[in-house]
Design an enzyme around this catalytic site. Structure first.
Site, PDB file in Angstrom:
ATOM      1  N   ASN A  88       0.832  -1.198   0.000  1.00 25.73           N
ATOM      2  CA  ASN A  88       0.000   0.000   0.000  1.00 25.73           C
ATOM      3  C   ASN A  88       0.864   1.245   0.000  1.00 25.73           C
ATOM      4  O   ASN A  88       1.937   1.284   0.592  1.00 25.73           O
ATOM      5  CB  ASN A  88      -0.940   0.011   1.209  1.00 25.73           C
ATOM      6  CG  ASN A  88      -0.297   0.606   2.458  1.00 25.73           C
ATOM      7  OD1 ASN A  88      -0.215   1.818   2.592  1.00 25.73           O
ATOM      8  ND2 ASN A  88       0.199  -0.249   3.344  1.00 25.73           N
ATOM      9  N   ILE A  90      -0.826   4.473   0.588  1.00 22.14           N
ATOM     10  CA  ILE A  90      -2.023   5.288   0.804  1.00 22.14           C
ATOM     11  C   ILE A  90      -1.617   6.747   1.058  1.00 22.14           C
ATOM     12  O   ILE A  90      -2.234   7.668   0.535  1.00 22.14           O
ATOM     13  CB  ILE A  90      -2.839   4.736   2.010  1.00 22.14           C
ATOM     14  CG1 ILE A  90      -3.062   3.220   1.875  1.00 22.14           C
ATOM     15  CG2 ILE A  90      -4.152   5.482   2.166  1.00 22.14           C
ATOM     16  CD1 ILE A  90      -3.956   2.794   0.767  1.00 22.14           C
ATOM     17  N   ASN A 161       2.078   6.982  15.692  1.00 22.59           N
ATOM     18  CA  ASN A 161       2.598   6.347  14.477  1.00 22.59           C
ATOM     19  C   ASN A 161       3.866   7.091  14.084  1.00 22.59           C
ATOM     20  O   ASN A 161       3.807   8.215  13.596  1.00 22.59           O
ATOM     21  CB  ASN A 161       1.542   6.414  13.364  1.00 22.59           C
ATOM     22  CG  ASN A 161       1.975   5.630  12.142  1.00 22.59           C
ATOM     23  OD1 ASN A 161       3.107   5.128  12.080  1.00 22.59           O
ATOM     24  ND2 ASN A 161       1.099   5.509  11.167  1.00 22.59           N
ATOM     25  N   CYS A 164       5.134   5.450   9.449  1.00 21.17           N
ATOM     26  CA  CYS A 164       4.439   5.342   8.166  1.00 21.17           C
ATOM     27  C   CYS A 164       5.469   5.258   7.041  1.00 21.17           C
ATOM     28  O   CYS A 164       6.300   6.151   6.896  1.00 21.17           O
ATOM     29  CB  CYS A 164       3.531   6.548   7.935  1.00 21.17           C
ATOM     30  SG  CYS A 164       2.821   6.527   6.287  1.00 21.17           S
ATOM     31  N   THR A 227       4.382  -1.656   8.335  1.00 21.93           N
ATOM     32  CA  THR A 227       4.647  -2.419   7.109  1.00 21.93           C
ATOM     33  C   THR A 227       6.108  -2.301   6.650  1.00 21.93           C
ATOM     34  O   THR A 227       6.822  -1.376   7.031  1.00 21.93           O
ATOM     35  CB  THR A 227       3.715  -1.923   5.984  1.00 21.93           C
ATOM     36  OG1 THR A 227       3.833  -0.497   5.906  1.00 21.93           O
ATOM     37  CG2 THR A 227       2.282  -2.295   6.272  1.00 21.93           C
ATOM     38  N   GLY A 251       0.400  -8.491   5.171  1.00 21.20           N
ATOM     39  CA  GLY A 251      -0.164  -9.786   4.791  1.00 21.20           C
ATOM     40  C   GLY A 251       0.734 -10.943   5.192  1.00 21.20           C
ATOM     41  O   GLY A 251       1.813 -10.741   5.771  1.00 21.20           O
TER      42      GLY A 251
HETATM   43  O1  RRO Z   1      -1.394   5.680   5.024  1.00 18.51           O
HETATM   44  C1  RRO Z   1      -0.449   4.919   4.746  1.00 18.51           C
HETATM   45  O2  RRO Z   1       0.082   4.915   3.624  1.00 18.51           O
HETATM   46  C2  RRO Z   1       0.115   3.986   5.735  1.00 18.51           C
HETATM   47  C3  RRO Z   1       0.347   4.297   7.059  1.00 18.51           C
HETATM   48 BR1  RRO Z   1      -0.160   5.918   7.820  1.00 18.51          BR
HETATM   49  C4  RRO Z   1       1.007   3.373   7.898  1.00 18.51           C
HETATM   50  O3  RRO Z   1       1.272   3.587   9.102  1.00 18.51           O
HETATM   51  N1  RRO Z   1       1.385   2.197   7.353  1.00 18.51           N
HETATM   52  C5  RRO Z   1       1.148   1.889   6.066  1.00 18.51           C
HETATM   53  O4  RRO Z   1       1.507   0.791   5.603  1.00 18.51           O
HETATM   54  N2  RRO Z   1       0.509   2.796   5.256  1.00 18.51           N
END
Ligand code: RRO
Length: 336
Positions: A88, A90, A161, A164, A227, A251
């Site tokens: 991801n 994101i 956090n 990220c 991650t 995963g």
């Molecule tokens: O939003 C993200 O891209 C994200 C966050 Br904040 C995180 O803590 N861990 C991740 O895998 N994606």
């Protein structure tokens, strides 16, 4: 006076001051309780959606990371399925702290389970500001009569956090450095009276000095791990597939990697751990508990089915019964 005999099938556990009915929670950002409930079928009588909010499938609910300012997140594509996992990128889209406190916090406080709020930032001051604003909002809620400070401290925690992988400053870099992590935890500890958890990154050479710094500076518990930074190539353009170029891998692919972090931190430091990484079935839960986690979070598997944590709790109860073992006996058994 007789001492009560402990119930061998009880999954009751504690995370600092929070009392959890069982050790299964969600990983931040992988499960929006209110959005998921809006997507489930309604109709006459109690629907799956009503049930999700009235009886959350987690022992404590962790919403997605919120930052002081609202964020749009990264360019698409943001998600890719990989062999035994998911990448991801994101990029932390969220409504920002003001909207979170006004719109999201009240419905989180109405949930019948503890809540662990999650904040991210781009500098130490942003985390301190967010923690202080959330504390003030919870204190104001307490004086308006809903619950006293003592009560909210028993029901609301805060996870920082600092890990990220998809935001290329602040969030990620603090958790990669023991000195910065120590400074951050000491500063937030000064303003946040309740459970304080820090979620660490696996993208470091040695996590133990960072974990130790966090605990020495005031963290009550550690979440292990966020991650793993990865990359996928677009098979048509032969360029990086994700809009953010790199992404975070989660995963089943990461389970053995995540277990190693839990095992190593538990061997070095006596602090409650929330273990996560590829948890899909009860054996995964048992593995994390055996390595030293006392709470286990479900991440990617919750995307497919929000009820996974509740089912895993029941499967865990059955597995412990079969082994004739209590939850407390299982936690950390791999070290004994
Ligand atoms: O939003 C993200 O891209 C994200 C966050 Br904040 C995180 O803590 N861990 C991740 O895998 N994606």
């Amino acid at each position: 006076m007789t001492t009560p005999i402990p119930d061998p099938t009880s999954l009751f556990t504690r995370l600092g001051p929070l009392e959890l009915a069982h050790p299964l929670i969600n990983a931040s950002g992988t499960f929006d309780l209110f959005e998921a409930s809006a997507c489930l079928p309604g109709g006459d009588g109690p629907s799956a959606a009503d049930l999700l909010v009235a009886e959350p499938p987690v022992a404590a609910y962790v919403p997605k990371t919120v930052t002081v300012e609202p964020r749009r997140g990264n360019e698409p594509p943001r998600i890719l399925e990989t062999a035994a996992g998911m990448l991801n990128s994101i990029g932390l889209p969220n409504m920002g702290l003001d909207a979170f406190i006004a719109g999201e916090l009240p419905r989180l406080l109405a949930l019948p389970c503890p809540v662990v709020l999650n904040v991210g930032g781009f500098a130490l001051e942003e985390y301190v500001h967010a923690a202080g604003r959330l504390r003030d909002a919870l204190d104001a809620d307490a004086t308006s009569g809903t619950r006293s400070r003592r009560t909210w401290v028993n029901g609301v925690g805060l996870e920082l956090n600092v890990s990220c992988p998809n935001v290329h400053s602040g969030c990620m870099s603090i958790g990669s450095d023991a000195g910065e992590t120590r400074e951050l935890l000491a500063a937030v500890r000064g303003v946040w009276p309740g459970l304080l958890v820090v979620k660490l990154t696996p993208n470091v050479t040695d996590i133990v000095p960072i974990a130790r710094a966090a605990v020495e500076a005031g963290a009550d518990a550690l979440s292990l791990v966020n991650t793993f930074k990865g990359l996928a190539v677009d098979r048509v353009t032969l360029r990086p597939y994700l809009g953010g170029v790199t992404g975070g891998l989660s995963g089943p692919a990461i389970k053995p990697l995540a277990l190693r972090f839990v095992y190593e931190v538990r061997a070095a430091i006596d602090v409650p751990l929330v273990g996560m990484g590829g948890v899909e079935n009860v054996q995964d839960v048992i593995d994390f508990l055996a390595c030293g986690a006392s709470v286990v979070a479900v991440g990617a598997a919750g995307f497919r089915d929000p009820f996974v944590p509740a089912r895993l709790a029941e499967d865990l109860r059955a597995a412990l019964r079969v082994r004739g073992m209590s939850l407390a006996e299982l936690v950390g058994i791999a070290h004994r």
